[in-house]
Design an enzyme around this catalytic site. Structure first.
Site, mmCIF file in Angstrom:
data_model
loop_
_atom_site.group_PDB
_atom_site.id
_atom_site.type_symbol
_atom_site.label_atom_id
_atom_site.label_comp_id
_atom_site.label_asym_id
_atom_site.label_seq_id
_atom_site.Cartn_x
_atom_site.Cartn_y
_atom_site.Cartn_z
ATOM 1 N N ASN A 1 -20.704 -4.205 10.401
ATOM 2 C CA ASN A 1 -20.892 -4.253 8.954
ATOM 3 C C ASN A 1 -22.237 -3.751 8.422
ATOM 4 O O ASN A 1 -22.297 -3.363 7.260
ATOM 5 C CB ASN A 1 -20.707 -5.697 8.465
ATOM 6 C CG ASN A 1 -19.294 -6.188 8.628
ATOM 7 O OD1 ASN A 1 -18.367 -5.672 8.025
ATOM 8 N ND2 ASN A 1 -19.118 -7.189 9.476
ATOM 9 N N TYR A 2 -23.302 -3.802 9.214
ATOM 10 C CA TYR A 2 -24.619 -3.600 8.613
ATOM 11 C C TYR A 2 -25.436 -2.446 9.173
ATOM 12 O O TYR A 2 -26.259 -1.893 8.458
ATOM 13 C CB TYR A 2 -25.431 -4.903 8.718
ATOM 14 C CG TYR A 2 -24.877 -6.003 7.845
ATOM 15 C CD1 TYR A 2 -25.004 -5.948 6.467
ATOM 16 C CD2 TYR A 2 -24.197 -7.083 8.391
ATOM 17 C CE1 TYR A 2 -24.483 -6.940 5.653
ATOM 18 C CE2 TYR A 2 -23.660 -8.074 7.592
ATOM 19 C CZ TYR A 2 -23.804 -7.997 6.219
ATOM 20 O OH TYR A 2 -23.273 -8.959 5.406
ATOM 21 N N MET A 3 -25.270 -2.084 10.430
ATOM 22 C CA MET A 3 -26.069 -1.004 11.004
ATOM 23 C C MET A 3 -25.315 0.325 10.849
ATOM 24 O O MET A 3 -24.180 0.448 11.318
ATOM 25 C CB MET A 3 -26.361 -1.269 12.486
ATOM 26 C CG MET A 3 -27.105 -2.561 12.713
ATOM 27 S SD MET A 3 -27.666 -2.849 14.419
ATOM 28 C CE MET A 3 -26.280 -2.332 15.399
#
Length: 847
Positions: free
Chosen positions: A717-719
């Site tokens: 989800n974030y990197m």
């Protein structure tokens, strides 16, 4: 008699066509093959029996050729049956249909074996047939290997006996010869025999290169959207195991038994059956919604008097039965699942076949929730077709509902990506079925999300200057806004929305932090402790600037316990503030930006080019761990499960260490004995053992370091996956070493990093555009057919400082004017803000 061959007439005597019965077997096989080919329309009619018999009598050489031809005919029949086998599976539901292959083969293999065994038994019990058990004429090994089938051997034996080449033996002599004979070597594989096809892996749809397609119209998500609806599962099958109440057996109907069984599955689990709130919610709902329908609620009144042990024992027995299923049962289940997946598991988006995330509607069960959810244990009833709305393109065939039912509604919304939706009854939220995480729709939104986070690099300096200025000379509300933005920027905290304690688990974020969650320490340090998303504990002691430390202390004065720290602002104020600087900016964009920047910085600390794959993997996981710690991505692991996971590796380490010790001593001895060859072999073995030991130790270290840290959430989800892709290419590491197959399928566009812009020629792709490189222009993943103007090569510009005050005044006036309108929609706004904080896949999205 010919062994079991009843499909053709073999009752003729020798005088009718001049062919001895001992010779007729080869003729019959040839006739049978020709007749089958004729019936299939493949070949013309064979020669007559007399003509074939004459040719068979002509010479022994011709006889052998005829036998070999008969064998080929049988082999060709086997080939036809093998190749036609898939056709038998084509119509599993057609009971009256007869596959062509079955019609071609009147004598199945099983019958052949039976007839062969019956002939051998008759030959051993009847003196008249003792010749069939006589030893075979000497033959070359090649001929023996080429005829592995028992039936072919019986044919050769009978014809040999008729020629008188082998002397007749008595029954006892034949048995003695058989026992004394050496075991035959394994026959070589017949080159003409059909080969087994290797198991084929389930074919996945090819990767759709949507980034090379023409752009969609503004606001559209797809051009065509076709699917077969959703699978609603099967009805509950009763097992009729009774409930024991006050020592008496209580018979339950299907619905009552279903939920009682679901509770019995977890009755001995501390998290569920041992949770008083879970038990209370279950029993209350079970009595009022199930037992009351048949009047059993008047009998069953106290939970403690209920004994679910017999149902639990049945559940355990069923679990064991499933473990011990036969191979045939497992294959049948696998085939049934494959059939369901083929029917419901794919959606055709713009003509491309793509996977559906989870096509099965949730079955009845007990609601578990996340963390200390107040509704845990409540009943989740069966979802009916009348509650389900389908979304597909206009003109697409509407999937038929189950017999006797109808769909709630059919929609054609091309600006939505969901396949089906319904209201779940526990929390009253809308649940959706989406295309899979690796679908083009999700890939487009993923790329847009990471590009939006990447765009923040052009605004982050202005945002930081703004909150630093407000900390110095702003009002108390402005200082609260400044500190809140600081925490979101530096600690990657979520916005934090108010939760209804009766509806949701009480978790916290920036705006909902309470006095009891914060401690002011010396040396500009602050300690925060609270329950974050999914009730995961957040505990962090961090150093801040002097201005932040001073302002935070002022927010705590005069408050205690559950008093809110940021009592002058709410999530909607915070999001409006973000959008003032950048369109589409939210707290989640901050989290994605800071996670990606952290990963890129951590990977850039050392140049790992030329390092071994094991070292590179450890290095990457260390960087990933820093991101997970920043985002508070944790997992709960018990000591027992952790010891179990480490125990197997530790056993291998001990064995490898002992082997190295022994081989080192052996190498020393070999050198002292001047045994060069042995010493060289031991040296190579030692190098391999040491390399393996290094890998095992690295794995133990990795698991120990990441015992309570979840690395996967930040990867999903974030990197930004392009950071990982670029780094792997730079250091020469295969992407599969750090990304599992599911992630590789989820981010195929990351390999096309250059198309997103901001790539300085032959240099590495960077998330933060390097100095001197042209700023990237975010590509609209859904495009705009009307947008044909040439895009500027300059990066997005932040608002001018002089215009900020005017814009700020307008925003303040707008906020006051709409304050009354916002009040009734507070719950809706809260849910919208919740969606910004969702880490999960779209399959679990709500509202």
């Amino acid at each position: 008699r010919v062994h079991g061959e009843t499909s053709l007439d073999v009752s003729m005597s020798d005088s009718e066509d001049g062919v001895p019965l001992t010779k007729r077997k080869a003729v019959v096989a040839a006739m049978k093959s020709a007749a089958e080919k004729k019936s299939a329309g493949v070949a013309s009619a064979p020669k007559s029996g007399a003509a074939a018999g004459a040719s068979a009598k002509a010479s022994p050489a011709k006889k052998g050729a005829t036998d070999r031809g008969a064998k080929r005919a049988r082999d060709s029949d086997d080939d036809e049956e093998f190749e036609a086998a898939p056709a038998k599976k084509a119509k599993p539901n057609t009971a009256t249909a007869v596959p062509k292959a079955a019609a071609k083969k009147p004598t199945p293999k099983k019958k052949k074996l039976e007839s062969s065994s019956s002939s051998s038994s008759s030959s051993s019990s009847s003196p008249s047939s003792s010749s069939s058990s006589a030893p075979k004429k000497k033959a070359t090994p090649k001929k023996t290997a080429a005829a592995p089938k028992k039936k072919a051997k019986a044919m050769d034996d009978s014809s040999d006996d008729s020629d008188g080449d082998a002397p007749k033996k008595t029954k006892a002599a034949a048995a003695a010869a058989a026992s004394a004979a050496p075991k035959k070597p394994k026959a070589k594989a017949d080159p003409d025999a059909p080969k087994k096809e290797p198991k084929k892996k389930a074919e996945e749809p090819p990767v759709r290169e949507w980034w090379n397609e023409p752009p969609l119209e503004e606001g559209k998500q797809w051009r065509t959207f076709v699917h077969n609806g959703v699978y609603l599962g099967t009805d509950w099958v009763q097992h009729h195991v009774p409930l024991i109440y006050d020592g008496n057996e209580i018979a339950l109907n299907a619905e009552q038994e279903c939920f009682a069984t679901h509770f019995a599955q977890v009755c001995n689990n501390k998290l569920y059956g041992g949770d008083p709130k879970f038990r209370e919610n279950f029993f209350t709902e079970w009595r009022t919604k199930c037992l009351a329908k048949t009047g059993l609620d008047k009998t069953i009144k106290v939970f403690e008097r209920c004994d679910f042990s017999r149902i639990a024992a049945h559940v355990e027995a069923e679990r064991e039965r499933k473990k011990n299923r036969s191979k045939e049962e497992k294959q049948a289940e696998k085939a049934a699942k494959a059939e369901l997946k083929e029917r419901y598991g794919f959606v055709y988006i713009d003509g491309f076949k793509e996977q559906v995330g989870n096509f099965t509607i949730e079955p009845p069960g007990l609601f578990r929730g996340r963390g200390e959810h107040p509704k845990r244990g409540m009943l989740k009833p069966k979802v009916t077709p009348e509650e389900i709305t389908l979304n597909l393109s206009r003109g697409a065939p509407i999937p038929p509902p189950p017999e006797g039912h109808r769909w709630k509604e059919i929609k054609h919304e091309d600006d939505k990506t969901w396949i089906a939706s319904w209201h779940e009854k526990v929390n009253g939220r809308i649940k959706y079925v989406f295309a899979a995480a690796n679908s083009s729709l999700k890939q487009r939104s993923d790329m847009a999300k990471f590009d939006k986070a990447r765009e923040l690099q052009y605004y982050i300096d202005d945002i930081r200057e703004d909150y630093e200025a407000k900390l110095r000379s702003g009002t108390q509300k402005e200082k609260q806004m400044a500190v809140a933005v600081y925490l979101i920027d530096k600690l990657a905290l979520r916005v934090g929305n108010e939760k209804d304690k009766d509806e949701e688990a009480e978790t916290f974020g920036t705006c909902s932090l309470q006095h009891q969650h914060a401690t002011i320490l010396d040396e500009n340090r602050i300690k925060l402790e609270f329950l974050g998303k999914d009730s995961m504990p957040y505990s962090n002691t961090f150093t801040v600037t002097e201005a932040v430390h001073k302002a935070f202390a002022s927010f705590l004065r005069g408050k205690s316990g559950e008093d809110k720290i940021f009592d002058l602002i709410d999530p909607s104020d915070l999001n409006d503030h973000f959008k003032y600087f950048m369109e589409g900016l939210s707290a989640k964009v901050f989290r994605t930006y800071n996670a990606s920047v952290t990963l890129e910085k951590e990977l850039a600390k050392s140049d790992m080019q030329g390092a071994a794959a094991t070292e590179l993997k450890v290095y990457y996981n260390a960087a990933n761990r820093e991101v997970a710690i920043l985002c508070n991505h944790q997992k709960t692991v018990t000591d027992e499960s952790f010891s179990k996971s480490i125990g197997g590796i530790q056993t291998k380490i001990d064995a490898r260490t002992e082997a190295i010790k022994d081989k080192t001593a052996a190498l020393k001895k070999a050198k002292s004995d001047n045994d060069t060859k042995k010493a060289e072999t031991l040296k190579k073995q030692l190098e391999k053992d040491k390399e393996m030991l290094k890998k095992l130790n690295a794995e133990v270290q990795l698991r120990t370091d990441n015992r309570s840290v979840a690395l996967g959430t930040s990867k999903i989800n974030y990197m930004d996956p392009r950071i990982t892709q670029s780094w792997c290419e730079h250091v020469g590491l295969e992407l599969k070493q750090v990304f599992n197959p599911a992630l590789i399928r989820k981010f195929p566009w990351s390999a096309q990093a250059t198309f997103a812009g901001g790539h300085p020629g032959p240099e590495r792709w960077m998330f933060v555009t390097p100095p001197g490189a042209p700023p990237f222009v975010p590509k609209k993943p859904f495009g705009s057919a009307k947008d044909t103007k040439k895009k500027s090569t300059k990066g997005p510009k932040a608002p001018k400082p002089k215009a900020k005050k005017k814009a700020k005044a307008k925003a303040a006036a707008k906020t006051k004017a709409s304050a009354k309108k916002k009040a009734p929609a507070k719950k809706t706004a809260r849910r919208k803000a919740d969606s910004d904080d969702d880490d999960g896949d779209d399959e679990s999205a709500s509202g």
